[in-house]
Enzyme design. Structure first.
Site, PDB file in Angstrom:
ATOM      1  N   LYS A  59      41.574  32.128  85.520  1.00 49.57           N
ATOM      2  CA  LYS A  59      41.707  30.679  85.760  1.00 49.57           C
ATOM      3  C   LYS A  59      41.065  30.307  87.105  1.00 49.57           C
ATOM      4  CE  LYS A  59      45.779  29.962  82.877  1.00 49.57           C
ATOM      5  NZ  LYS A  59      47.145  29.564  82.704  1.00 49.57           N
TER       6      LYS A  59
ATOM      7  N   GLU B  61      51.923  40.491  78.406  1.00 53.19           N
ATOM      8  CA  GLU B  61      52.072  39.781  79.691  1.00 53.19           C
ATOM      9  C   GLU B  61      53.237  40.312  80.526  1.00 53.19           C
ATOM     10  OE1 GLU B  61      51.338  35.385  79.649  1.00 53.19           O
ATOM     11  OE2 GLU B  61      51.216  35.706  77.495  1.00 53.19           O
TER      12      GLU B  61
ATOM     13  N   HIS C 201      46.670  44.297  53.031  1.00 54.83           N
ATOM     14  CA  HIS C 201      45.315  44.210  52.479  1.00 54.83           C
ATOM     15  C   HIS C 201      44.251  44.679  53.459  1.00 54.83           C
ATOM     16  CE1 HIS C 201      46.853  41.999  48.983  1.00 54.83           C
ATOM     17  NE2 HIS C 201      47.707  41.509  49.862  1.00 54.83           N
TER      18      HIS C 201
HETATM   19  C1  F6R Z   1      51.783  32.700  81.513  1.00 55.51           C
HETATM   20  C2  F6R Z   1      51.585  32.408  80.097  1.00 55.51           C
HETATM   21  C3  F6R Z   1      50.218  32.051  79.650  1.00 55.51           C
HETATM   22  C4  F6R Z   1      50.028  30.541  79.738  1.00 55.51           C
HETATM   23  C5  F6R Z   1      48.590  30.133  79.387  1.00 55.51           C
HETATM   24  C6  F6R Z   1      48.406  28.634  79.367  1.00 55.51           C
HETATM   25  O1  F6R Z   1      53.149  32.863  81.752  1.00 55.51           O
HETATM   26  O2  F6R Z   1      52.490  32.452  79.333  1.00 55.51           O
HETATM   27  O3  F6R Z   1      50.035  32.532  78.339  1.00 55.51           O
HETATM   28  O4  F6R Z   1      50.922  29.902  78.873  1.00 55.51           O
HETATM   29  O5  F6R Z   1      47.710  30.687  80.295  1.00 55.51           O
HETATM   30  O6  F6R Z   1      48.932  28.041  80.506  1.00 55.51           O
HETATM   31  P1  F6R Z   1      49.890  26.781  80.345  1.00 55.51           P
HETATM   32  O7  F6R Z   1      51.010  27.229  79.476  1.00 55.51           O
HETATM   33  O8  F6R Z   1      50.327  26.445  81.728  1.00 55.51           O
HETATM   34  O9  F6R Z   1      49.054  25.733  79.731  1.00 55.51           O
END
Ligand code: F6R
Length: 352
Positions: free
Chosen positions: A346, A238, A254
């Site tokens: 998203k 990320e 393993h």
């Molecule tokens: C973005 C990040 C992602 C979010 C994931 C879930 O910075 O770290 O891995 O954590 O998309 O979103 P949240 O944490 O807001 O539920």
């Protein structure tokens, strides 16, 4: 300019890091200290739970992993970290459920929270806003509302400590107050040592990023640090926008061990997360691993956890990984803050 020079040229950071991620990472120790004080409103009234289920995704699930790592050494009650829709079948009678989502709008976590309510399970939400914060206003939902404005993966302190504190209030201690004090002190020291104003010659995270540059990071930990290895992988992905591999000993002995062959292994940089609490059997396995694959890997570096308590050891390595992936992002010219692909998924799901 030489590569170390790039990381020591602070004015040049602005072009790659317009959101000042470095300030957020520098403030991580202060975030942790503040998070210790965050109270959970409306604590569930329950007898000792049979199981603790922590539902979260990505950066929010990482808080659950850290709780799980600490719990492994302190708690008889199992902690299950659930990454997905709904709840696992273990989450029935006498289960305590945490729904953890920094944004508060992650579909999987909302569905976990909804299922917990449907099953009548005690529910604690940990969030900075969104639909999950709205749920906090409902009767029989406990909540820890944390400050917003960060990337979830950089809000680990805000997500971890309220869970720790809630569990403690329910008589489930995953880390003692002394463990917490030690961990805070360790990350405070590291915050000073790993910040951009510390030159590469003395800055462990900059040196690690320089060592990894041009290869794929491959991170292995032991029974405690295996969870941290996974966190390094996701931070590399990320923050630095690079593929990364992760695994844990003894399991990788393993299976993955067979993949370590020339010439492909030459494109990988092996990062071994070592910890003074390792059992002798694990220490021995690390030595054999180094001997077997050290020659074919493009490079290999060992990283040592700091501190004595399990939280200090785990959190110190998490923090080192955050900074290392940050510096790798700078070296590769990738904005360490934004996650456009993740946002796009998203967005599309939301509009489907
Ligand atoms: C973005 C990040 C992602 C979010 C994931 C879930 O910075 O770290 O891995 O954590 O998309 O979103 P949240 O944490 O807001 O539920």
């Amino acid at each position: 300019m030489s590569k170390p020079g790039v990381l020591d040229d602070l004015p040049a950071y602005a072009a790659v890091d317009p959101h000042r991620t470095c300030d957020v990472l520098s403030a991580f120790p202060a975030q942790c200290r503040a998070a210790v004080g965050i109270e959970t409103r409306g604590l569930p009234v329950i007898k000792r739970p049979r199981v603790v289920v922590i539902a979260g995704m990505g950066g929010s699930a990482a808080a659950g992993d850290l709780i799980g790592a600490c719990a492994g050494e302190h708690l008889e009650v199992p902690v299950v970290v659930h990454r997905g829709y709904g709840l696992p079948s273990v989450a029935w009678d006498d289960a305590l459920v945490f729904a953890v989502s920094y944004s508060g709008d992650t579909a999987e976590v909302l569905s976990a929270a909804a299922m917990a309510r449907m099953r009548g399970l005690p529910l604690v939400v940990v969030t900075a806003g969104g639909a999950l914060a709205a749920l906090a206003a409902e009767p029989r939902v406990a909540s820890a509302l944390v400050p917003g404005g960060l990337m979830p993966r950089m809000a680990l302190g805000y997500l971890f400590f309220p869970i720790w504190r809630t569990l403690r209030a329910l008589d489930l201690e995953v880390a003692t107050v002394n463990d917490i004090d030690e961990a805070l002190g360790v990350v405070e020291t590291m915050g000073r040592e790993l910040a951009p104003n510390q030159p590469a010659v003395v800055n462990e995270a900059k040196r690690l990023a320089l060592a990894v540059e041009g290869r794929w990071p491959t991170i292995y930990g032991g029974p405690l640090t295996g969870a941290v290895a996974y966190r390094w992988k996701t931070d590399f992905e990320e923050n630095a926008k690079t593929f990364a591999l992760a695994g844990a000993l003894p399991e990788m002995n393993h299976n993955s061990i067979e993949a370590w062959r020339a010439p492909l292994a030459g494109g990988l940089h092996l990062l071994l997360l070592r910890d003074d609490g390792e059992a002798p059997e694990i220490r021995h396995r690390f030595e054999i691993l180094k001997d077997l694959v050290g020659g074919v890997a493009g490079g290999m570096t060992e990283c040592r956890a700091r501190g004595h308590g399990v939280l200090a050891r785990a959190l110190s390595l998490v923090y080192l990984g955050q900074w290392t992936s940050y510096y790798l992002a700078i070296l590769r010219g990738n904005d360490p803050w934004s996650v456009p692909q993740l946002d796009e998924i998203k967005r599309r799901l939301h509009h489907a």
